[in-house]
Design an enzyme around this catalytic site. Structure first.
Site, PDB file in Angstrom:
ATOM      1  N   ASP A  67       0.814  -1.210   0.000  1.00  0.00           N
ATOM      2  CA  ASP A  67       0.000   0.000   0.000  1.00  0.00           C
ATOM      3  C   ASP A  67       0.848   1.260   0.000  1.00  0.00           C
ATOM      4  OD1 ASP A  67       0.880  -0.560   2.595  1.00  0.00           O
ATOM      5  OD2 ASP A  67      -1.110  -1.041   3.333  1.00  0.00           O
ATOM      6  N   ASN A 136      -7.591  -3.601  14.314  1.00  0.00           N
ATOM      7  CA  ASN A 136      -8.975  -3.898  13.928  1.00  0.00           C
ATOM      8  C   ASN A 136      -9.061  -5.063  12.949  1.00  0.00           C
ATOM      9  OD1 ASN A 136      -8.029  -2.799  11.557  1.00  0.00           O
ATOM     10  ND2 ASN A 136      -9.433  -1.057  11.504  1.00  0.00           N
ATOM     11  N   GLU A 143      -9.881  -2.535   5.323  1.00  0.00           N
ATOM     12  CA  GLU A 143     -10.476  -2.222   6.611  1.00  0.00           C
ATOM     13  C   GLU A 143     -11.741  -3.054   6.856  1.00  0.00           C
ATOM     14  OE1 GLU A 143      -8.840  -0.447   8.538  1.00  0.00           O
ATOM     15  OE2 GLU A 143      -7.927   1.277   7.565  1.00  0.00           O
TER      16      GLU A 143
HETATM   17  C1  F6R Z   1       1.408  -1.656   6.166  1.00  0.00           C
HETATM   18  C2  F6R Z   1       0.082  -2.252   6.205  1.00  0.00           C
HETATM   19  C3  F6R Z   1      -0.716  -2.332   7.459  1.00  0.00           C
HETATM   20  C4  F6R Z   1       0.114  -2.696   8.689  1.00  0.00           C
HETATM   21  C5  F6R Z   1      -0.767  -2.761   9.936  1.00  0.00           C
HETATM   22  C6  F6R Z   1       0.048  -3.013  11.180  1.00  0.00           C
HETATM   23  O1  F6R Z   1       1.946  -1.710   4.864  1.00  0.00           O
HETATM   24  O2  F6R Z   1      -0.378  -2.664   5.205  1.00  0.00           O
HETATM   25  O3  F6R Z   1      -1.744  -3.270   7.289  1.00  0.00           O
HETATM   26  O4  F6R Z   1       0.726  -3.934   8.480  1.00  0.00           O
HETATM   27  O5  F6R Z   1      -1.441  -1.549  10.087  1.00  0.00           O
HETATM   28  O6  F6R Z   1       0.867  -1.916  11.415  1.00  0.00           O
HETATM   29  P1  F6R Z   1       1.984  -1.948  12.554  1.00  0.00           P
HETATM   30  O7  F6R Z   1       2.975  -2.951  12.139  1.00  0.00           O
HETATM   31  O8  F6R Z   1       2.563  -0.550  12.555  1.00  0.00           O
HETATM   32  O9  F6R Z   1       1.301  -2.298  13.824  1.00  0.00           O
END
Ligand code: F6R
Length: 244
Positions: A67, A136, A143
């Site tokens: 992303d 979440n 999401e």
């Molecule tokens: C990042 C991504 C997100 C993160 C998720 C966890 O490229 O796609 O899905 O993997 O938000 O984020 P952290 O590792 O910061 O807790």
């Protein structure tokens, strides 16, 4: 789903790095799907160390990130391109042209999404997709409530994700509201999936992933339907599953 529970974040990262390095050893021209965020940072550091000390070779590796925020240019320190350059790519012998992230500055976002999918298909698809896990239950920026049939698409970030990611920005108001993300359909097409989760804030989502039903309320639960998924967790993230 195979589950590896490491004692702590360091050991989790080491295990994850081992999985990635083993896959590179088996297929030097592997196509890796990569994630940003806090979770994979020490895994990247470990891979850099193995590159430096043991000659782990990235010269043929191809990467596609999950992303990118819309509107953040590559030189913005909060863009995921900047993150990848800074935390991984510039420390290894990967070719810049082999590293891909969605173009956050694209004028035609829908066309950019289609082009990203074409590029992935053009190299034969993702061999190993590395994922983090949102509190979440999101994966990529897919999401709760997401349509599982979507491939790469424009995302309106959930309020919870904006609040959580505000820790990387000067203020919550600076967190972009839009992003481009690989969709669940694209993630599920990866041949193998390696999901990392660390810390007690992820324990609820991990529990749902392991014991819950497949539901887009917790998007990661779709992974139950993939035939080759490995979870690498630390003990705090695994605390509810180990008690179950
Ligand atoms: C990042 C991504 C997100 C993160 C998720 C966890 O490229 O796609 O899905 O993997 O938000 O984020 P952290 O590792 O910061 O807790």
């Amino acid at each position: 789903m195979r589950i590896f529970v490491a004692k702590n974040y360091h050991d989790m990262s080491l295990e994850a790095a081992k999985v990635v390095a083993d896959e590179i050893a088996q297929k030097p021209g592997i196509v890796l799907g990569l994630a940003t965020g806090e979770t994979p940072l020490a895994m990247y550091r470990e891979l850099i160390r193995w590159h430096r000390e043991e000659g782990l070779d990235f010269s043929q590796v191809i990467t596609f990130n999950l992303d990118e925020y819309i509107g953040l240019p590559p030189e913005n320190i909060n863009s995921y391109r900047y993150y990848m350059q800074h935390n991984f790519f510039r420390h290894i012998n990967i070719k810049l042209k082999n590293t891909h992230l969605p173009n956050a500055m694209a004028v035609d976002v829908d066309e950019e999404c289609r082009e990203y999918e074409r590029q992935i298909a053009g190299v034969g698809g993702i061999d190993l997709q590395v994922l983090g896990l949102g509190q979440n239950g999101h994966i990529g920026f897919n999401e709760p409530g997401v349509d599982f049939a979507l491939s790469t698409h424009l995302v309106h970030l959930a309020a919870a994700t904006i609040a959580s990611n505000a820790r990387f920005f000067a203020a919550e108001s600076e967190v972009p509201r839009l992003a481009i993300s690989l969709g669940i359909k694209s993630i599920m097409q990866a041949k193998k999936i390696l999901l990392l989760a660390s810390g007690s804030s992820k324990a609820r989502a991990v529990y749902e992933l392991v014991h819950g039903a497949v539901s887009n309320n917790t998007p990661a639960t779709i992974l139950k339907l993939h035939q080759d998924v490995q979870l690498v967790l630390d003990e705090p993230a695994a605390m509810h599953i180990s008690r179950a």
